[in-house]
Every structure is written in structure tokens, then in C-alpha cells.
Design an enzyme around this catalytic site. Structure first.
Site, PDB file in Angstrom:
ATOM      1  CE  LYS A 221      -2.643   6.581  -3.115  1.00 57.14           C
ATOM      2  NZ  LYS A 221      -3.047   5.241  -2.640  1.00 57.14           N
TER       3      LYS A 221
ATOM      4  CE1 TYR B  72       0.845   7.992  -3.091  1.00 51.40           C
ATOM      5  CE2 TYR B  72      -0.053  10.199  -2.797  1.00 51.40           C
ATOM      6  CZ  TYR B  72       0.073   8.895  -2.367  1.00 51.40           C
ATOM      7  OH  TYR B  72      -0.584   8.484  -1.238  1.00 51.40           O
TER       8      TYR B  72
HETATM    9  P1  NDP Z   1       3.788   2.086   4.128  1.00 48.41           P
HETATM   10  O1  NDP Z   1       5.063   2.320   3.389  1.00 48.41           O
HETATM   11  O2  NDP Z   1       3.846   1.708   5.560  1.00 48.41           O
HETATM   12  O3  NDP Z   1       2.931   1.003   3.369  1.00 48.41           O
HETATM   13  C1  NDP Z   1       3.040   0.769   1.988  1.00 48.41           C
HETATM   14  C2  NDP Z   1       2.696  -0.679   1.788  1.00 48.41           C
HETATM   15  O4  NDP Z   1       2.579  -0.992   0.402  1.00 48.41           O
HETATM   16  C3  NDP Z   1       3.778  -1.624   2.352  1.00 48.41           C
HETATM   17  O5  NDP Z   1       3.107  -2.643   3.029  1.00 48.41           O
HETATM   18  C4  NDP Z   1       4.463  -2.177   1.107  1.00 48.41           C
HETATM   19  O6  NDP Z   1       4.965  -3.500   1.301  1.00 48.41           O
HETATM   20  C5  NDP Z   1       3.280  -2.202   0.156  1.00 48.41           C
HETATM   21  N1  NDP Z   1       3.659  -2.264  -1.250  1.00 48.41           N
HETATM   22  C6  NDP Z   1       4.359  -1.342  -1.972  1.00 48.41           C
HETATM   23  N2  NDP Z   1       4.485  -1.760  -3.245  1.00 48.41           N
HETATM   24  C7  NDP Z   1       3.863  -2.964  -3.327  1.00 48.41           C
HETATM   25  C8  NDP Z   1       3.644  -3.888  -4.375  1.00 48.41           C
HETATM   26  N3  NDP Z   1       4.108  -3.677  -5.622  1.00 48.41           N
HETATM   27  N4  NDP Z   1       2.953  -5.017  -4.101  1.00 48.41           N
HETATM   28  C9  NDP Z   1       2.503  -5.260  -2.854  1.00 48.41           C
HETATM   29  N5  NDP Z   1       2.649  -4.406  -1.819  1.00 48.41           N
HETATM   30  C10 NDP Z   1       3.339  -3.271  -2.062  1.00 48.41           C
HETATM   31  O7  NDP Z   1       2.914   3.422   3.948  1.00 48.41           O
HETATM   32  P2  NDP Z   1       1.447   3.853   4.417  1.00 48.41           P
HETATM   33  O8  NDP Z   1       0.900   2.867   5.361  1.00 48.41           O
HETATM   34  O9  NDP Z   1       1.546   5.263   4.806  1.00 48.41           O
HETATM   35  O10 NDP Z   1       0.635   3.795   3.026  1.00 48.41           O
HETATM   36  C11 NDP Z   1      -0.419   2.898   2.795  1.00 48.41           C
HETATM   37  C12 NDP Z   1      -1.374   3.504   1.757  1.00 48.41           C
HETATM   38  O11 NDP Z   1      -1.865   4.737   2.264  1.00 48.41           O
HETATM   39  C13 NDP Z   1      -0.724   3.815   0.409  1.00 48.41           C
HETATM   40  O12 NDP Z   1      -1.620   3.452  -0.624  1.00 48.41           O
HETATM   41  C14 NDP Z   1      -0.580   5.331   0.432  1.00 48.41           C
HETATM   42  O13 NDP Z   1      -0.605   5.887  -0.860  1.00 48.41           O
HETATM   43  C15 NDP Z   1      -1.794   5.716   1.246  1.00 48.41           C
HETATM   44  N6  NDP Z   1      -1.709   7.029   1.848  1.00 48.41           N
HETATM   45  C16 NDP Z   1      -0.717   7.309   2.758  1.00 48.41           C
HETATM   46  C17 NDP Z   1      -0.626   8.563   3.316  1.00 48.41           C
HETATM   47  C18 NDP Z   1       0.458   8.916   4.283  1.00 48.41           C
HETATM   48  O14 NDP Z   1       0.659  10.121   4.545  1.00 48.41           O
HETATM   49  N7  NDP Z   1       1.188   7.972   4.849  1.00 48.41           N
HETATM   50  C19 NDP Z   1      -1.602   9.619   2.964  1.00 48.41           C
HETATM   51  C20 NDP Z   1      -2.619   9.215   2.019  1.00 48.41           C
HETATM   52  C21 NDP Z   1      -2.647   7.959   1.498  1.00 48.41           C
HETATM   53  P3  NDP Z   1       6.473  -3.732   1.908  1.00 48.41           P
HETATM   54  O15 NDP Z   1       6.437  -3.173   3.303  1.00 48.41           O
HETATM   55  O16 NDP Z   1       6.652  -5.221   1.909  1.00 48.41           O
HETATM   56  O17 NDP Z   1       7.410  -2.984   1.008  1.00 48.41           O
END
Ligand code: NDP
Length: 248
Positions: free
Chosen positions: A160, A156
Site C-alpha cells: 500500500k 500488505y
Molecule cells: P473485500 O474482501 O470485500 O474485497 C476485496 C475484493 O478484491 C473482492 O472483490 C475480491 O474479489 C477482489 N480481489 C482480490 N484479489 C483479486 C484479484 N487477483 N483480481 C481481481 N479481484 C480481486 O474487502 P474490502 O472491501 O475491505 O477491501 C477493498 C479494498 O480496500 C482493498 O484494496 C483493501 O486493501 C482496501 N482497504 C480495506 C480496509 C478494510 O479495513 N477493510 C482498510 C483499508 C483499505 P472476490 O470477492 O471475487 O474474491
């Protein structure tokens, strides 16, 4: 005047967590918003209803960001729905805590694919649409783990880190075409995304200068700003809503 009035946006991973908060904040600021999701359809459908309740157009498209065909269809359908695409938020992500000794080649490849291949495919399609119009905004959700790494998050963190320099390269390449490219690098946000235990999250929160984890709503001001005219002199920059954990 709303800050994103007249603009249309596509948020990948927009049905849940940080992406959902971004989608609602964009609708509150006057944008039409499409979201791309892969598994959680009910969340996508309810989000569209919430966007439309704000008086904006909303759409949700099932789209695996690692699939060239899905991404092309998603961009085409978004433009068909709104007439154009002004703002791309590349935010889809996955997370696994894994020791390096337990990580399969498939695990590694999937992590890199969702974060890097997905960002590349989305950015390429969006750029093909935005360049002739000489207007657009792209915002990539990065992570502070792309700077500092963490044990059991090597794939991961590597993905990133790659995304940060991909974003900066695109910022240089697309600025002459009138497209502003920037990123947001959240700290730990309590969305259920990160598999840390509750007790570990509490320890982490206590270690932060601001003494609490972030919420999705804590992230949205950065995304609204970077998609607005107020960010007209920002190019290849990362904003860090992270409670003070790192100060790069
Ligand atoms: P969530 O799990 O709520 O969101 C992840 C999202 O990515 C979901 O909407 C999921 O869709 C979608 N997704 C995953 N794989 C695919 C794919 N192959 N194609 C299309 N959509 C996909 O987590 P967060 O909101 O926390 O994360 C959102 C972003 O923030 C990510 O990029 C994460 O790396 C980044 N981030 C998060 C942090 C945290 O602590 N939460 C910290 C730093 C960065 P579905 O729901 O339909 O599976």
C-alpha cells in the site's frame, strides 16, 4: 443533476465490501458501472441486478488483476458495453496477517502482485483508453497502513505504501492529458477483509476519536467526490475516511 451522470466506471474488487458500496453509490449518481471480481461470482451477479434496478447499465467480469490478458479483456469488454470508460477505481485487494518468519516468497509476491502489479496493469490499460480522449478519473484504494504499517502486515503495508507513490506519480504524469488521479486511504472497515478478531476490532474502535469502525458506506462519499467535477482541482491527493485514527 446527478454528479456522475453520463459517466461509466470500472471498479475492481467491486463485487463485495468497499467496492460494492462504491459501485452502488456510482449508480445512484448516474454512472454505468462494471465490476471486476475473481472468486465470488454470486455477489457479482446480484450486484449487477442492483445496479440495473437503479436504471443504470451494470456488468461483471471475472478478471484476475494480476493477469495482463485478463485486464486487457476486462477493459475491452467494459468499453464495448458502455462505449467508453471514464472512471477507474482500482480497489481489488487481499489480506493476510503473517509473521515475517512464516511468510513464504510466494505469499510476499502475491501480496505485491495483487496490489501493485494489478494497479499498474489496470492503470496502463485505462490510460491507453483515456489519453486519446483527454478525459478520465482514476482512484486508487490505498490504506493508512501504507503510512504507519502494522505488525504482521508487513507485505500488505509495503504494497500500500508503494501504491500511494505510484498513484502520485501517475497523477503528475496523466494530469497534462486531462486525467485526474487520486486515492482514498480507508481506516479499518468491517468488511470481513481484515482478519482481526472481534475483540481486537472492539479495542480498535474504542481507540478511535469517532469510537466506531468504518462501514463501506462511510467510504463512498470520497470516491463519488473524486470522480465528480467538484474534484477538478484535486491531483495526487489522498482522502482519509478513518474515524480520526491518523491525521496525515
Ligand atoms: P473485500 O474482501 O470485500 O474485497 C476485496 C475484493 O478484491 C473482492 O472483490 C475480491 O474479489 C477482489 N480481489 C482480490 N484479489 C483479486 C484479484 N487477483 N483480481 C481481481 N479481484 C480481486 O474487502 P474490502 O472491501 O475491505 O477491501 C477493498 C479494498 O480496500 C482493498 O484494496 C483493501 O486493501 C482496501 N482497504 C480495506 C480496509 C478494510 O479495513 N477493510 C482498510 C483499508 C483499505 P472476490 O470477492 O471475487 O474474491
Amino acid at each position: 443533476m446527478k454528479r456522475l451522470a453520463g459517466r461509466s466506471a470500472l471498479v475492481t474488487g467491486g463485487n463485495t465490501g468497499i467496492g460494492r458500496a462504491i459501485a452502488l453509490a456510482y449508480a445512484d449518481e448516474g454512472a454505468d458501472v462494471a465490476v471486476a471480481w475473481i472468486e465470488r461470482e454470486p455477489e457479482a451477479r446480484s450486484l449487477v441486478a442492483e445496479i440495473e434496478a437503479r436504471g443504470r447499465k451494470g456488468r461483471a467480469f471475472r478478471c484476475d488483476v494480476t493477469s495482463e490478458a485478463d485486464v486487457a479483456a476486462c477493459l475491452r469488454d467494459t468499453v464495448a458495453a458502455f462505449g467508453k470508460l471514464d472512471i477507474l477505481v482500482s480497489n481489488a485487494g487481499i489480506q493476510h496477517a503473517q509473521a515475517i518468519t512464516e511468510m513464504s516468497v510466494e505469499d510476499w509476491d502475491r501480496m505485491i502482485a495483487v496490489h501493485l502489479r494489478g494497479a499498474f496493469l489496470m492503470a496502463r490499460e485505462a490510460a491507453r483508453h483515456m489519453i486519446p480522449k483527454r478525459r478520465g478519473w482514476m482512484i486508487f484504494t490505498c490504506s493508512q497502513l501504507g503510512y504507519i504499517g502494522r505488525e504482521h502486515y508487513s507485505a500488505y503495508s509495503a504494497a500500500k505504501a508503494g501504491l500511494i507513490v505510484f498513484m502520485r506519480s501517475l497523477a503528475k504524469e496523466l494530469a497534462p492529458h486531462g486525467i485526474l488521479v487520486n486515492g482514498v486511504s480507508p481506516g479499518l472497515v468491517d468488511t470481513g477483509f481484515d482478519p482481526l478478531s472481534d475483540s481486537m476490532k472492539q479495542v480498535h474502535a474504542a481507540s478511535l476519536p469517532l469510537k466506531r469502525l468504518g462501514t463501506p458506506e462511510d467510504m463512498t462519499s470520497a470516491y463519488v467526490f473524486l470522480a465528480s467535477d467538484e474534484a477538478r482541482y484535486y491531483c495526487g491527493q489522498l482522502l482519509h475516511p478513518n474515524g480520526g485514527e491518523i491525521m496525515p
